[in-house]
Scaffold this motif. Structure first.
Motif, PDB file in Angstrom:
ATOM      1  N   SER A  49      25.545  -4.969  14.097  1.00  0.00           N
ATOM      2  CA  SER A  49      24.815  -3.935  12.948  1.00  0.00           C
ATOM      3  C   SER A  49      24.013  -3.317  13.590  1.00  0.00           C
ATOM      4  O   SER A  49      23.285  -2.359  12.856  1.00  0.00           O
ATOM      5  CB  SER A  49      24.093  -5.057  11.930  1.00  0.00           C
ATOM      6  OG  SER A  49      23.299  -5.688  12.332  1.00  0.00           O
ATOM      7  N   HIS A  51      22.217  -0.074  14.880  1.00  0.00           N
ATOM      8  CA  HIS A  51      22.503   1.535  14.790  1.00  0.00           C
ATOM      9  C   HIS A  51      21.212   2.136  15.609  1.00  0.00           C
ATOM     10  O   HIS A  51      20.061   1.737  15.967  1.00  0.00           O
ATOM     11  CB  HIS A  51      22.057   1.725  13.444  1.00  0.00           C
ATOM     12  CG  HIS A  51      23.534   1.612  12.515  1.00  0.00           C
ATOM     13  ND1 HIS A  51      24.088   0.388  12.391  1.00  0.00           N
ATOM     14  CD2 HIS A  51      24.115   2.528  12.049  1.00  0.00           C
ATOM     15  CE1 HIS A  51      24.970   0.585  11.596  1.00  0.00           C
ATOM     16  NE2 HIS A  51      25.337   1.783  11.374  1.00  0.00           N
ATOM     17  N   ASP A  76      26.475   3.867  15.119  1.00  0.00           N
ATOM     18  CA  ASP A  76      26.293   2.505  15.405  1.00  0.00           C
ATOM     19  C   ASP A  76      26.562   2.400  16.900  1.00  0.00           C
ATOM     20  O   ASP A  76      26.915   3.308  17.529  1.00  0.00           O
ATOM     21  CB  ASP A  76      27.017   1.637  14.668  1.00  0.00           C
ATOM     22  CG  ASP A  76      28.750   1.937  14.670  1.00  0.00           C
ATOM     23  OD1 ASP A  76      29.121   2.599  15.708  1.00  0.00           O
ATOM     24  OD2 ASP A  76      29.575   1.381  13.752  1.00  0.00           O
TER      25      ASP A  76
END
Length: 357
Positions: A49, A51, A76
């Motif tokens: 996850s 970013h 990302d």
């Protein structure tokens, strides 16, 4: 087998590629040695996850803007990997991989870079190995007594691995906040920080952080008072995932515990928290073991530098390890300027050698 070049760059991540871009523009003969089997550096190993803190256009290496990612304001990690792979191909950077550098040695007028597949002799070396490969976990009381799983930021991948479990996340920086936010919805989360978390204003992202780091370095270089840099703004960038978890009341930090137990942690007042796993988001240290043969470390293990150049060994430059080797040089947007300066200094060194000055 021994090969000869003007410059050896150690590390094929973002700092190594930025160095390669400027060395190519200067017309120098160089090679980039990368221990990883594929492009992308540490970004290839990041959690699912993760970013960036900034939009794509403000997260670019020199010469090539990062294209935006469809549907994402902040790209990302996989998008960064693809960008870096395209970057090294676009500029035809001479990268050898996988090549593990075992040590850098003085060899008369040259530096010898010993690897697991032979040696390289060069008149200058740029070390750009970063910090990801040297995770730091503090010496915490009772750490060896804990019977659950313990892992560091670099080993964390996804909240799916911990669904329904009790997880303690330790660390109040960006990694700690992002991983805590990732785990907040489907685990029993305890977030522990050394001090009360300091979230930056929601409209501040990596652009402002780079500007703050640059202003601090300029002030220090001119003998002015320390502006505080990024630390004066806060510790945690409120990227969307963090902001959402915070606003939902799911990111409530607990103070640092006294010790670990067999089943969790215990605070000084006797309060306890049970855990199946602990994630140490406690940072990294520069990966510099390959420079040990040069004997450059000073007090506290720090290698003194002037800009990116080693104070003791002027044929060596260190790039991408943080503010001590250039303002925000451990970031995509920040590494370009010190990479350019390192390239220019090396070009001047080589010119002086060739003219006998």
């Amino acid at each position: 087998m021994t090969s000869h070049v003007d410059v050896v760059v150690i590390g094929g991540g973002q700092a190594g590629l930025a160095a390669g871009y400027h060395l190519r523009r200067l017309g120098l003969d160089f090679v980039i040695l990368d221990a990883q089997p594929m492009s992308g550096g540490a970004w290839r190993h990041a959690w699912d996850s993760l970013h960036l803190f900034s939009p794509a256009a403000y997260s670019s290496l020199p010469g090539r803007l990062m294209p935006p990612q469809a549907g994402e304001k902040y790209p990302d990690a996989q998008h960064v990997v693809e960008y870096l792979a395209d970057y090294e191909t676009r500029y035809e950077l001479p990268i050898e991989r996988p090549v593990l550098v075992e040590g850098v040695h003085r060899d008369g007028p040259l530096l010898r870079v010993q690897t697991d597949s032979g040696s390289w002799r060069a008149r200058a070396v740029i070390s750009a190995t970063g910090t990801w490969w040297r995770p730091f976990i503090p010496a915490a009381a009772g750490r060896m007594a804990f019977r659950g799983d313990q892992l560091h930021t670099m080993e964390y991948r996804s909240h799916r691995d911990f669904a329904g479990k009790r997880v303690i996340v330790i660390g109040g920086g960006n990694s700690g906040a992002q991983i805590a936010a990732d785990l907040a919805y489907d685990t029993e989360l305890t977030w522990v920080t050394q001090r009360e978390p300091r979230f930056l204003a929601d409209d501040i992202d990596g652009r402002a952080l780079f500007d703050a780091a640059t202003a601090r370095r300029r002030a220090l270089d001119k003998g002015r008072s320390d502006t505080g840099g990024v630390a004066s703004l806060g510790d945690i960038v409120a990227v969307p995932s963090v902001r959402e978890a915070r606003d939902a009341g799911l990111l409530k930090a607990q103070p640092m515990f006294k010790r670990l137990t067999a089943t969790g942690v215990e605070w000084a007042d006797g309060t306890t928290a049970e855990a199946d796993a602990i994630v140490w988001c406690t940072g990294f240290r520069p990966a510099l073991s390959h420079l040990a043969p040069l004997g450059l470390r000073g007090p506290g293990g720090h290698i003194p530098t002037v800009g990116t150049r080693s104070l003791v060994e002027p044929r060596l430059h260190l790039l991408g390890y943080g503010d001590w080797t250039g303002p925000a040089s451990a970031t995509l947007i920040g590494v370009g300027r010190p990479a350019r300066e390192a390239g220019r200094e090396i070009a001047a060194l080589l010119a002086a050698v060739r003219t006998g000055n």
